[in-house]
Design an enzyme around this catalytic site. Structure first.
Site, PDB file in Angstrom:
ATOM      1  N   LYS A 303      10.226 -41.618   5.597  1.00  0.00           N
ATOM      2  CA  LYS A 303      10.241 -41.234   4.267  1.00  0.00           C
ATOM      3  C   LYS A 303       8.884 -42.588   3.385  1.00  0.00           C
ATOM      4  O   LYS A 303       9.451 -43.523   3.251  1.00  0.00           O
ATOM      5  CB  LYS A 303      11.174 -41.051   3.670  1.00  0.00           C
ATOM      6  CG  LYS A 303      11.782 -40.872   2.309  1.00  0.00           C
ATOM      7  CD  LYS A 303      13.281 -39.904   2.249  1.00  0.00           C
ATOM      8  CE  LYS A 303      12.975 -39.441   1.066  1.00  0.00           C
ATOM      9  NZ  LYS A 303      14.289 -38.156   0.746  1.00  0.00           N
ATOM     10  N   GLU A 389      28.586 -30.177   0.271  1.00  0.00           N
ATOM     11  CA  GLU A 389      30.015 -29.339  -1.011  1.00  0.00           C
ATOM     12  C   GLU A 389      31.078 -29.112  -0.689  1.00  0.00           C
ATOM     13  O   GLU A 389      32.179 -29.099  -1.346  1.00  0.00           O
ATOM     14  CB  GLU A 389      28.806 -29.049  -2.174  1.00  0.00           C
ATOM     15  CG  GLU A 389      28.372 -30.262  -2.873  1.00  0.00           C
ATOM     16  CD  GLU A 389      26.694 -29.656  -1.889  1.00  0.00           C
ATOM     17  OE1 GLU A 389      26.827 -29.371  -1.078  1.00  0.00           O
ATOM     18  OE2 GLU A 389      25.767 -30.581  -2.946  1.00  0.00           O
ATOM     19  N   ARG A 417      28.027 -24.457  -5.253  1.00  0.00           N
ATOM     20  CA  ARG A 417      27.612 -24.071  -3.684  1.00  0.00           C
ATOM     21  C   ARG A 417      29.133 -24.220  -3.407  1.00  0.00           C
ATOM     22  O   ARG A 417      29.640 -23.497  -2.145  1.00  0.00           O
ATOM     23  CB  ARG A 417      27.390 -25.374  -3.121  1.00  0.00           C
ATOM     24  CG  ARG A 417      27.307 -25.111  -1.904  1.00  0.00           C
ATOM     25  CD  ARG A 417      25.754 -25.713  -0.717  1.00  0.00           C
ATOM     26  NE  ARG A 417      24.581 -24.742  -1.010  1.00  0.00           N
ATOM     27  CZ  ARG A 417      23.105 -24.690  -0.732  1.00  0.00           C
ATOM     28  NH1 ARG A 417      22.889 -25.668   0.639  1.00  0.00           N
ATOM     29  NH2 ARG A 417      22.321 -24.069  -0.931  1.00  0.00           N
TER      30      ARG A 417
END
Ligand SMILES: Cc1ncc(C[n+]2csc(CCOP(=O)(O)OP(=O)(O)O)c2C)c(N)n1
Ligand SMILES: CC(=O)[C@@H](O)[C@H](O)COP(=O)(O)O
Ligand SMILES: [Mg+2]
Length: 662
Positions: A303, A389, A417
């Site tokens: 990243k 979640e 969600r």
């Protein structure tokens, strides 16, 4: 390395065709795309780290696959700036995440190269499988049809490739497994590229991340020769199933991809996701693999790759503001009031100091929710469950059954969600889970996918649920104390992205009287009942209305549920106009107030009620102020609505009228 030339980028055509680029030119093109991305994001802000991690992968995918005919789906889509630069949007890349500009995520309406919109994570495999199965059904119809039917119905064989690119963090969400489980059994050709940079927003958590780390660390990148041998062996004709399973297990031990193999995927990798000499032949092999079934290519990336400040701090450079390309220094907003996020985090720490039963849960967003500081203060009482979640909510419910006081901090939009878990596991069992819903209302640059629009509607209809909406950061401190003290039912509270109002903060939160609002100002024939942070604009509007001869009452609801019935009845009985304003979609607070007034017969006597809610439209990325104005929820709109209600002509009042026909 920041090549100044853009010679190869300038050669990229639209539609994109990289077939005549040599491997060396593709490498140089990747360098130019990286430089373009860094320069663009330095002036727009955005998700820099993730984009830099997939520059080579993006070039390789467009070089190997015939996009847009072949579908490439980017999970979350926050890493798609290089993809946008290469697919006809280079000229607009500096409009990223600004009003009227490019979206910060993939978006169908933006380009044929964006086959699926994203922004909420872990959807790419499901969407990709859907496209793959549709492809196979269309081909089956074509093959079963006669020549004249093909002509008459315009049937065509569809042999496109479908590629879903999903990150290691996004691979921690249950939805990814649901999709892989189905893909592994459906045997529709689907290519999944697992972009493994060993980072989510923060360092990844969970057993999956540990598993992937083992894959990465247990061995160096697979050599191309071994891979070539394996690929050839992969698709033998007529091999017995038992022999094949033995071979798969053998390979599983070699490559460690057993988890994916067990899910019915052919695992390839891990390979170096920055090395085009590896990426190109592997992706070509995979493209040419002539057997049905799902293939997972595990690429290892970094990243922030190629930009030292981002490599050094991949979490800090996940989402960046404008920055100095030379130093990496990000532009700092001028010193102002603390953010609601910070106030929440500090208030929860304060409550937790006094109550050891308080625990905090985040779904892969410790810094975004302000719980990173809580984790430092109480490392044993903070749980980052990854992008999960649904699990976070029921995990909290389980904790609550054993006397803990869980604060589940999930952005309003991401709580969507976990709706069934909120209903079925929390509200129905009346468990005292506390939901801290940050980013409620419009969120600005992340646009419609991240707006916290629906929480009042989807929570307000749930029995047992208490919903609070503080009007400023001082009120948020009281709300956190109230939630901490509420042990006999679930509570939820919402607050916006960004800075507070600058009001002085109490050192200790007070426990609010359940379902009680507060009268801020007394007027006469107009009343504004505000929920949450719309109060500031409601007061501004009342000032202007008073100046125009309409002294206006202003009340702060504080609770979206239960509503303060005594207060709303008083407002209805003693005013000609009742404006109710909330930064939420229809079906929230105003609906509950009007439902109550209707049943009390207080709408029967000519009271003019004007519920000001979000319009029936998804409002695109822009500044939060501009989104509110477009939605017709600004101070100006409140004034116009009130004047119109008392019969004062207001020419062209508010854009919202166009949006919603109000
Ligand atoms: C359902 C959902 N929860 C949380 C987020 C916030 N979020 C955006 S990107 C991200 C991390 C993604 O990590 P990974 O998939 O590894 O991609 P990377 O940024 O490393 O390329 C998170 C948690 C989201 N977009 N969707
Ligand atoms: C891509 C994604 O979903 C997150 O990075 C999100 O953009 C964070 O939003 P905030 O910037 O409001 O924390
Ligand atoms: Mg990652």
């Amino acid at each position: 390395m920041n090549p100044s030339s853009t010679a190869l980028l300038d050669r990229v055509t639209y539609p994109i065709d990289l077939r005549n680029f040599s491997p060396e030119q593709l490498r140089l093109l990747a360098d130019e795309v990286r430089a373009e991305t860094i320069n663009a994001v330095s002036v727009t802000g955005g998700h820099l780290g993730a984009c830099l991690g997939v520059v080579e992968l993006t070039v390789a995918l467009h070089a190997v696959f015939d996009t847009p005919y072949d579908r490439v789906i980017w999970d979350v889509g926050h890493q798609a700036y290089p993809h946008k630069i290469l697919t006809g949007r280079r000229d607009r890349i500096r409009t990223l995440r600004q009003g009227g500009g490019l979206s910060g995520f993939t978006k169908r309406s933006e380009s044929e190269y964006d086959p699926f919109g994203a922004a909420h994570s872990s959807t790419s495999i499901s969407a990709g499988l859907g496209m793959a199965v549709a492809r196979d059904l269309k081909t089956a119809r074509y093959e079963a049809a006669s020549e004249e039917e093909r002509q008459a119905q315009g049937l065509q064989r569809d042999d496109r490739n479908v590629v879903a690119v999903i990150g290691d963090g996004s691979m921690s969400a249950g939805m990814a497994y649901e999709a892989m489980n189905n893909a592994g059994s459906l045997k529709s050709r689907l290519i999944v590229v697992l972009n493994d940079n060993d980072m989510s927003i923060a360092p990844p958590v969970g057993a999956m991340s540990a598993y992937l780390s083992r894959l990465m660390s247990s061995r160096s990148f697979i050599s191309l020769r071994d891979l070539a041998v394996k690929m050839v062996k992969r698709f033998p004709k007529g091999i017995e199933r038992t022999a094949r399973r033995a071979e798969e297990y053998a390979r599983g031990i070699l490559t460690g991809g057993t988890l994916f193999e067990e899910l019915g995927f052919y695992y390839v990798g891990p390979i170096d996701g920055h090395n085009l000499d590896h990426l190109l032949p592997v992706l070509r092999n995979v493209r040419e693999a002539d057997e049905a079934g799902a293939i997972l290519v595990h690429v290892i990336t970094q990243k922030g790759k190629g930009y030292e400040p981002a490599e050094r701090a991949p979490d800090k450079y996940h989402g960046v503001s404008k920055f100095n390309v030379i130093t990496g220094e990000q532009a700092k907003a001028p010193p102002g009031p603390p953010s609601y996020t910070k106030v929440f985090g500090d208030a929860l720490i304060n409550e937790a100091k006094r109550d050891p039963a308080i625990v905090a849960i985040t779904a892969a967003m410790p810094s975004g929710t302000g719980l990173d500081k809580f984790a430092t203060a109480f490392p044993d009482r903070m749980f980052d469950v990854g992008i999960a979640e649904q699990h976070a909510v029921t995990f909290a419910a389980g904790m609550a059954t054993e006397g803990m006081k869980p604060f589940c901090a999930i952005y309003s939009t991401f709580l969507q969600r976990a709706y069934d878990q909120v209903v079925h596991d929390v509200a129905l069992q009346n468990l005292p889970v506390r939901f801290a819903m940050d980013r409620a209302g419009y969120v600005g640059a992340d646009g419609a996918t991240h707006a916290g629009s629906f929480d009042l509607a989807f929570l307000g209809c749930l029995p047992n649920m208490v919903i609070m909406a503080p009007s400023d950061e001082a009120e948020l401190v009281h709300v956190v104390a109230t939630a901490a003290a509420t042990d006999d039912r679930p509570t939820a509270f919402r607050y916006p992205r960004g800075e507070g109002t600058g009001v002085a903060l109490p050192t200790q939160g007070e426990i609010l009287a359940l379902g009680k609002g507060r009268l801020i100002r007394e007027g006469n024939n107009i009343a504004i009942l505000s929920l949450g942070t719309r109060l500031a604009d409601a007061l501004k509007a009342a000032d202007e209305l008073a100046a125009r001869g309409f002294p206006t009452t202003v009340a702060d609801a504080r609770f979206a549920k239960p509503i303060d019935t005594a207060m709303v009845e008083q407002l209805a009985k003693h005013h000609e106009v009742l404006i109710i304003v909330e930064e939420a979609a229809i079906g929230g607070f105003s609906a509950h107030v009007m439902q109550h007034l209707a049943w009390k017969g207080l709408l029967d006597n000519g009271l003019k009620v004007r519920p000001m809610v979000m319009p029936d439209a998804f409002i695109d990325h822009n500044s939060q102020a501009k989104q509110l104005a477009e939605a017709g929820l600004s101070a100006r709109d409140i004034v116009d609505t009130a004047l119109a209600a008392v019969g004062v002509e207001v020419p062209g009042a508010g854009q919202a009228k166009a949006l919603t026909g109000r």
